[in-house]
Design a protein around this motif. Structure first.
Motif, mmCIF file in Angstrom:
data_model
loop_
_atom_site.group_PDB
_atom_site.id
_atom_site.type_symbol
_atom_site.label_atom_id
_atom_site.label_comp_id
_atom_site.label_asym_id
_atom_site.label_seq_id
_atom_site.Cartn_x
_atom_site.Cartn_y
_atom_site.Cartn_z
ATOM 1 N N PHE A 1 19.799 4.984 -1.454
ATOM 2 C CA PHE A 1 19.059 4.036 -2.287
ATOM 3 C C PHE A 1 19.366 4.287 -3.762
ATOM 4 O O PHE A 1 19.694 3.362 -4.505
ATOM 5 N N ALA A 2 19.280 5.554 -4.183
ATOM 6 C CA ALA A 2 19.530 5.904 -5.585
ATOM 7 C C ALA A 2 20.961 5.569 -5.986
ATOM 8 O O ALA A 2 21.188 4.964 -7.037
ATOM 9 N N ARG A 3 21.918 5.953 -5.155
ATOM 10 C CA ARG A 3 23.330 5.645 -5.454
ATOM 11 C C ARG A 3 23.552 4.139 -5.564
ATOM 12 O O ARG A 3 24.182 3.656 -6.501
ATOM 13 N N GLY A 4 23.022 3.407 -4.603
ATOM 14 C CA GLY A 4 23.221 1.959 -4.567
ATOM 15 C C GLY A 4 22.592 1.244 -5.743
ATOM 16 O O GLY A 4 23.239 0.412 -6.389
ATOM 17 N N LYS A 5 21.349 1.544 -6.023
ATOM 18 C CA LYS A 5 20.663 0.858 -7.128
ATOM 19 C C LYS A 5 21.280 1.212 -8.466
ATOM 20 O O LYS A 5 21.337 0.389 -9.370
ATOM 21 N N PHE A 6 21.778 2.450 -8.587
ATOM 22 C CA PHE A 6 22.416 2.851 -9.837
ATOM 23 C C PHE A 6 23.777 2.174 -9.983
ATOM 24 O O PHE A 6 24.071 1.557 -10.999
ATOM 25 N N ARG A 7 24.605 2.243 -8.965
ATOM 26 C CA ARG A 7 25.981 1.736 -9.085
ATOM 27 C C ARG A 7 26.059 0.223 -9.013
ATOM 28 O O ARG A 7 26.897 -0.379 -9.686
ATOM 29 N N ILE A 8 25.216 -0.404 -8.228
ATOM 30 C CA ILE A 8 25.308 -1.851 -8.064
ATOM 31 C C ILE A 8 24.429 -2.591 -9.072
ATOM 32 O O ILE A 8 24.880 -3.494 -9.753
ATOM 33 N N LYS A 9 23.158 -2.190 -9.173
ATOM 34 C CA LYS A 9 22.241 -2.882 -10.082
ATOM 35 C C LYS A 9 22.136 -2.207 -11.444
ATOM 36 O O LYS A 9 21.473 -2.709 -12.327
ATOM 37 N N GLN A 10 22.755 -1.037 -11.580
ATOM 38 C CA GLN A 10 22.753 -0.260 -12.818
ATOM 39 C C GLN A 10 21.343 0.055 -13.314
ATOM 40 O O GLN A 10 21.035 -0.069 -14.490
ATOM 41 N N TRP A 11 20.499 0.466 -12.374
ATOM 42 C CA TRP A 11 19.145 0.884 -12.714
ATOM 43 C C TRP A 11 19.184 2.287 -13.292
ATOM 44 O O TRP A 11 20.035 3.101 -12.923
ATOM 45 N N GLY A 12 18.199 2.570 -14.150
ATOM 46 C CA GLY A 12 18.034 3.911 -14.691
ATOM 47 C C GLY A 12 17.198 4.769 -13.754
ATOM 48 O O GLY A 12 16.625 4.278 -12.773
ATOM 49 N N ARG A 13 17.124 6.053 -14.093
ATOM 50 C CA ARG A 13 16.399 7.012 -13.236
ATOM 51 C C ARG A 13 14.924 6.653 -13.074
ATOM 52 O O ARG A 13 14.361 6.793 -11.988
ATOM 53 N N LYS A 14 14.285 6.223 -14.164
ATOM 54 C CA LYS A 14 12.842 5.926 -14.093
ATOM 55 C C LYS A 14 12.564 4.800 -13.094
ATOM 56 O O LYS A 14 11.608 4.867 -12.329
ATOM 57 N N ARG A 15 13.376 3.765 -13.088
ATOM 58 C CA ARG A 15 13.175 2.644 -12.173
ATOM 59 C C ARG A 15 13.421 3.081 -10.729
ATOM 60 O O ARG A 15 12.688 2.699 -9.817
ATOM 61 N N ILE A 16 14.454 3.903 -10.534
ATOM 62 C CA ILE A 16 14.764 4.389 -9.191
ATOM 63 C C ILE A 16 13.609 5.240 -8.667
ATOM 64 O O ILE A 16 13.160 5.065 -7.529
#
Length: 159
Positions: A65-80
């Motif tokens: 989940f963390a990898r995907g949301k960061f790499r695809i949606k470019q979310w920051g740590r707080k949102r993840i």
């Protein structure tokens, strides 16, 4: 016509497929299980089976989940972190998931997102432009101190 009665083995197979297709958290699997209106003992038996056979693994879910949301949606740590907490993921698994995001990759993504958004903002007033950029990055889940540092760099490059 949709069938409404399934055997425990049929439900087990359906949930194995559901979990194999994409990593799932316990909350998603339990929601799916509730559609079948099972007795508590059968629910527990199926959940236990899924965990024992590694169809359901919370740590693996958190990491992907963390990898995907960061790499695809470019979310920051707080949102993840916020989204993982919303899914009742343990603190240990959240910390483990955040280790999947390298510091260098995190900062380069933050700069890339900031530069793209900065070009898209048509505001002429420099203060309002910075404010809009800050709000965008904050909503994406990046940390305030990092946002301010990046905005300084991105805006100063344009001057």
């Amino acid at each position: 016509m949709k069938r409404s009665v399934f055997t425990v083995d049929e439900i087990k197979k359906k949930l194995e497929y559901y979990c194999a297709y994409q990593d799932r958290c316990h909350q998603e699997v339990e929601k799916k299980l509730s559609e079948f209106r099972l007795i508590p003992e059968a629910r527990e038996m199926i959940l236990l089976h899924l965990m024992q056979h590694d169809f359901l693994n919370e740590e693996r879910f958190a990491k992907s989940f963390a990898r995907g949301k960061f790499r695809i949606k470019q979310w920051g740590r707080k949102r993840i972190v916020q989204e993982l907490k919303y899914r009742d993921i343990t603190e240990y698994n959240i910390k483990s998931a955040l280790k999947e995001i390298g510091t260098d990759e995190y900062m380069s993504t933050l700069y890339k997102v900031a530069e793209i958004k900065e070009r898209a903002i048509k505001e002429k007033n420099a203060y309002l432009k910075k404010q809009k950029l800050y709000q965008h990055l904050y909503r994406k889940g990046y940390e305030s101190d990092l946002i301010q540092e990046v905005i300084k760099d991105v805006i100063s490059q344009k001057s």
